[in-house]
Design a protein around this motif. Sequence first.
Motif, PDB file in Angstrom:
ATOM      1  N   CYS A  44       0.813  -1.434  -0.227  1.00 48.11           N
ATOM      2  CA  CYS A  44      -0.192  -0.113  -0.281  1.00 48.11           C
ATOM      3  C   CYS A  44       0.987   1.308  -0.010  1.00 48.11           C
ATOM      4  CB  CYS A  44      -0.786   0.044   1.704  1.00 48.11           C
ATOM      5  SG  CYS A  44      -1.742  -1.163   1.299  1.00 48.11           S
ATOM      6  N   CYS A  47       1.608   2.364   3.436  1.00 46.26           N
ATOM      7  CA  CYS A  47       1.752   1.556   4.651  1.00 46.26           C
ATOM      8  C   CYS A  47       3.173   2.148   5.752  1.00 46.26           C
ATOM      9  CB  CYS A  47       2.546   0.910   4.170  1.00 46.26           C
ATOM     10  SG  CYS A  47       2.860  -1.246   5.048  1.00 46.26           S
ATOM     11  N   ASN A 115      -6.144  -7.345   5.923  1.00 44.47           N
ATOM     12  CA  ASN A 115      -6.131  -6.566   4.716  1.00 44.47           C
ATOM     13  C   ASN A 115      -7.049  -7.732   3.790  1.00 44.47           C
ATOM     14  OD1 ASN A 115      -5.043  -8.639   3.753  1.00 44.47           O
ATOM     15  ND2 ASN A 115      -3.113  -8.008   3.177  1.00 44.47           N
ATOM     16  N   SER A 137      -9.298  -3.771   6.069  1.00 45.08           N
ATOM     17  CA  SER A 137      -7.974  -2.073   4.851  1.00 45.08           C
ATOM     18  C   SER A 137      -8.911  -2.292   3.716  1.00 45.08           C
ATOM     19  CB  SER A 137      -7.159  -2.545   4.424  1.00 45.08           C
ATOM     20  OG  SER A 137      -6.272  -2.775   5.736  1.00 45.08           O
ATOM     21  N   ASP A 139      -9.765   0.729   0.651  1.00 49.17           N
ATOM     22  CA  ASP A 139     -10.525   1.772   0.872  1.00 49.17           C
ATOM     23  C   ASP A 139     -10.615   2.502  -0.375  1.00 49.17           C
ATOM     24  OD1 ASP A 139      -7.422   2.006   2.491  1.00 49.17           O
ATOM     25  OD2 ASP A 139      -6.204   1.431   1.107  1.00 49.17           O
ATOM     26  N   TYR A 146      -8.295   0.058  -6.602  1.00 50.23           N
ATOM     27  CA  TYR A 146      -7.791  -0.464  -5.616  1.00 50.23           C
ATOM     28  C   TYR A 146      -6.205  -1.065  -5.647  1.00 50.23           C
ATOM     29  CZ  TYR A 146      -7.554  -4.660  -1.902  1.00 50.23           C
ATOM     30  OH  TYR A 146      -7.287  -4.572  -0.720  1.00 50.23           O
ATOM     31  N   THR A 150      -2.994  -0.090  -3.285  1.00 51.40           N
ATOM     32  CA  THR A 150      -2.797  -1.235  -2.748  1.00 51.40           C
ATOM     33  C   THR A 150      -1.469  -2.501  -3.550  1.00 51.40           C
ATOM     34  OG1 THR A 150      -3.576  -3.037  -3.786  1.00 51.40           O
ATOM     35  CG2 THR A 150      -4.489  -1.635  -1.744  1.00 51.40           C
TER      36      THR A 150
END
Length: 349
Positions: A44, A47, A115, A137, A139, A146, A150
């Motif tokens: 990600c 991160c 995740n 997770s 988003d 996506y 990620t």
Amino acid sequence: MKDNNSGKSSLLREEKEEKILVDPYGRKVTGLRISITDRCNLSCMYCHNEGADCCSCGPVGHEMSPELICGIVREAAKFGVSKIKFSGGEPLFRKDFEDILACLPPLKEVSATTNGIMLEKRAKTLKAAGLDRVNVSLDTLNSEKYGKITGAPPGTLEKVIKGIDSAVEAGLTPVKLNMVLLKGINDNEIDDMMDFTRPYKGKVILQLIELMNIAPELSKYTIDSKALEKSLEERASEVRVRHLHHRKKYIINGVEVEFVRPMDNSEFCANCSRLRITADGKLKPCLLVHDNLVDAREAKTPEEIEKLLRLAVSRRRPYYTPIIGIEELEKKRRQEKYIKRSKNKATEK
Ligand SMILES: Nc1nc2c(ncn2[C@@H]2O[C@H](COP(=O)(O)OP(=O)(O)OP(=O)(O)O)[C@@H](O)[C@H]2O)c(=O)[nH]1
Ligand code: SF4
Ligand code: SF4
């Protein structure tokens, strides 16, 4: 008689006080946030590796044994630590995660942040082994975005959504959907995420997370948190404040929305009640401080673990603190001058 009684009660108080872990700023430690692996199958863009200062080496498969993890939790539980959060990397990489869960002492709450990619197959066994709930997770609901956020291959988002459904079915609830807000990428999707959450009827919570500005190239994605907070407040039928970090929760059209706003937020830090443990077994007083860790791997006995826990707690300090205004600074200087003068007078006598 009176003296005896007061002596007794002060001892009792001492005993009570000894049973909790309090840092030098009066913050009680009631939770542990344990990274059980630094391996992950995503990359990600935001991160923070749970604050692991491993930018030079990258995640290299650091992992503690279930015995060490449970030994630390057992000791911490004696001092009132009752909430455990497992994180990673991706905690489901640990094939023995269920064994870790099974060896924990009784606790108020055991949760994990994942995740979600491998959750579909594990949700039931994790619940049976003692996991209470999960944060997943998520988003965006757009596959292309996506992948961009990620680094995941096509088809991954669908796996994550199946994982969320399985977690709800298994009773790992409330499931929290962690949405890190990225200006220009997903900040226009908050309402879509609320619509996605609503049909789960309270079993799923939307958790909006302010981006942690860990690298200069990320700053352009930072949203205006204060404006968002204001609009959430205006739309909410109810606003609650959580004890942890004094996070706000908004009830909007039947959906619970929590806002995690750690950046430059002294109130967040003032109400921080978790001690972290890194994947390589170090007690970490603060997510953002890298030079005060305490190595727990060498601890052989409960007494040694206790000593190290106390040392780590003694090193805790709030990362963001309120800025002292000029007036307050002047007052402080005047007080210091007065104390100095009084001391000098006393020694002259
Ligand atoms: N700076 C800071 N950020 C935190 C802290 N705890 C959580 N966060 C942020 O919140 C994100 C989501 O945290 P989660 O792992 O889902 O857990 P949580 O929301 O803290 O915990 P629960 O609400 O109890 O499930 C993290 O990745 C961090 O960005 C903290 O103590 N300090
Ligand atoms: S899933 Fe979590 S640990 Fe893995 S890269 Fe993304 S933020 Fe980092
Ligand atoms: S002190 Fe602040 S920055 Fe550090 S872990 Fe606690 S909440 Fe996060």
